[in-house]
Every structure is written in C-alpha cells, then in structure tokens.
Design an enzyme around this catalytic site. Structure first.
Site, PDB file in Angstrom:
ATOM      1  N   HIS A 100       0.841  -1.187   0.000  1.00 34.84           N
ATOM      2  CA  HIS A 100       0.000   0.000   0.000  1.00 34.84           C
ATOM      3  C   HIS A 100       0.877   1.239   0.000  1.00 34.84           C
ATOM      4  O   HIS A 100       1.978   1.233   0.536  1.00 34.84           O
ATOM      5  CB  HIS A 100      -0.966   0.015   1.179  1.00 34.84           C
ATOM      6  CG  HIS A 100      -0.339  -0.201   2.520  1.00 34.84           C
ATOM      7  ND1 HIS A 100       0.117  -1.442   2.934  1.00 34.84           N
ATOM      8  CD2 HIS A 100      -0.098   0.654   3.530  1.00 34.84           C
ATOM      9  CE1 HIS A 100       0.595  -1.333   4.167  1.00 34.84           C
ATOM     10  NE2 HIS A 100       0.486  -0.064   4.546  1.00 34.84           N
ATOM     11  N   MET A 101       0.366   2.263  -0.629  1.00 38.70           N
ATOM     12  CA  MET A 101       1.049   3.549  -0.703  1.00 38.70           C
ATOM     13  C   MET A 101       0.296   4.521   0.192  1.00 38.70           C
ATOM     14  O   MET A 101      -0.909   4.708   0.041  1.00 38.70           O
ATOM     15  CB  MET A 101       1.068   4.058  -2.148  1.00 38.70           C
ATOM     16  CG  MET A 101       1.739   5.396  -2.324  1.00 38.70           C
ATOM     17  SD  MET A 101       1.753   5.906  -4.066  1.00 38.70           S
ATOM     18  CE  MET A 101       2.992   4.772  -4.714  1.00 38.70           C
TER      19      MET A 101
END
Length: 114
Positions: A100-101
C-alpha cells in the site's frame, strides 16, 4: 488472502471510505491519519510486500502513484506538496502485508521521517 484486511476491503467485506477506484487500484481514507490528508492506495490483487513485485506489477504500481497524485490534486494540496510512502517488511514499518502507498498531505512534513 482470506485474513488480509485490505483484501476484505477490496471484496467489500469491510467498510472503508473509498475516495477513488480503478480496475486495478483502490484508494481509501486511513483509519489512523498521520496528516490532515492520509489516504491509502492499494492494488486490488494481493501482493504481500514490495519484495514480491514482478515485472508484470509495474503498471499497477505506476497506477498507484498516478491515483495518489490525482487524489492530491482533487483535494487541493498537490501544489503545496505531499509525500507518498511504501513500507516493506517489519523494520521498514510495514504492518499490513498487502502493499500500500500512503498519501500524506495538508501540513509540512519533516525529514527524516522517522
């Protein structure tokens, strides 16, 4: 993965405040924001860590960055500046093993980050 919280969000089994969806990426509000704007951008497909990326995943990761930039622009903090972060494994700060960013903005962000 049946026990992955992000996979459950993708499947609609757990509610989330979704801010953007594409064919391969979902962006949603972080439950524990670390900045006035804190959005998580994830691939729909489960990829545990950055170490598990393949050449075929390059487009998806690029789409994650593009979606982050679009959300920052829509929310009006792109020009002032923002940070994107992807953590890998325990010492890198990863707590959910589905890449995830983090998109963080809305205040000055110091360096080093921690």
């Amino acid at each position: 993965m049946e026990d992955c919280i992000f996979c459950k969000i993708v499947a609609g089994e757990i509610p989330a405040t979704i801010v953007r969806e594409t064919d391969d990426v979902i962006a949603f509000e972080d439950l524990h924001p670390q900045a006035p704007h804190h959005v998580l951008v994830i691939p729909r497909r489960h990829i545990a860590t950055l170490n598990d990326l393949t050449a075929e995943d390059a487009v998806t990761v690029g789409n994650m960055a593009r979606v982050a930039a679009e959300v920052a622009a829509e929310r009006g903090f792109a020009e002032a500046g923002y940070r994107t972060v992807m953590n890998c494994n325990q010492q890198g700060g990863q707590t959910v093993y589905h890449i995830h960013m983090h998109l963080l903005g809305g205040r000055p962000l110091g360096w080093p980050p921690g």
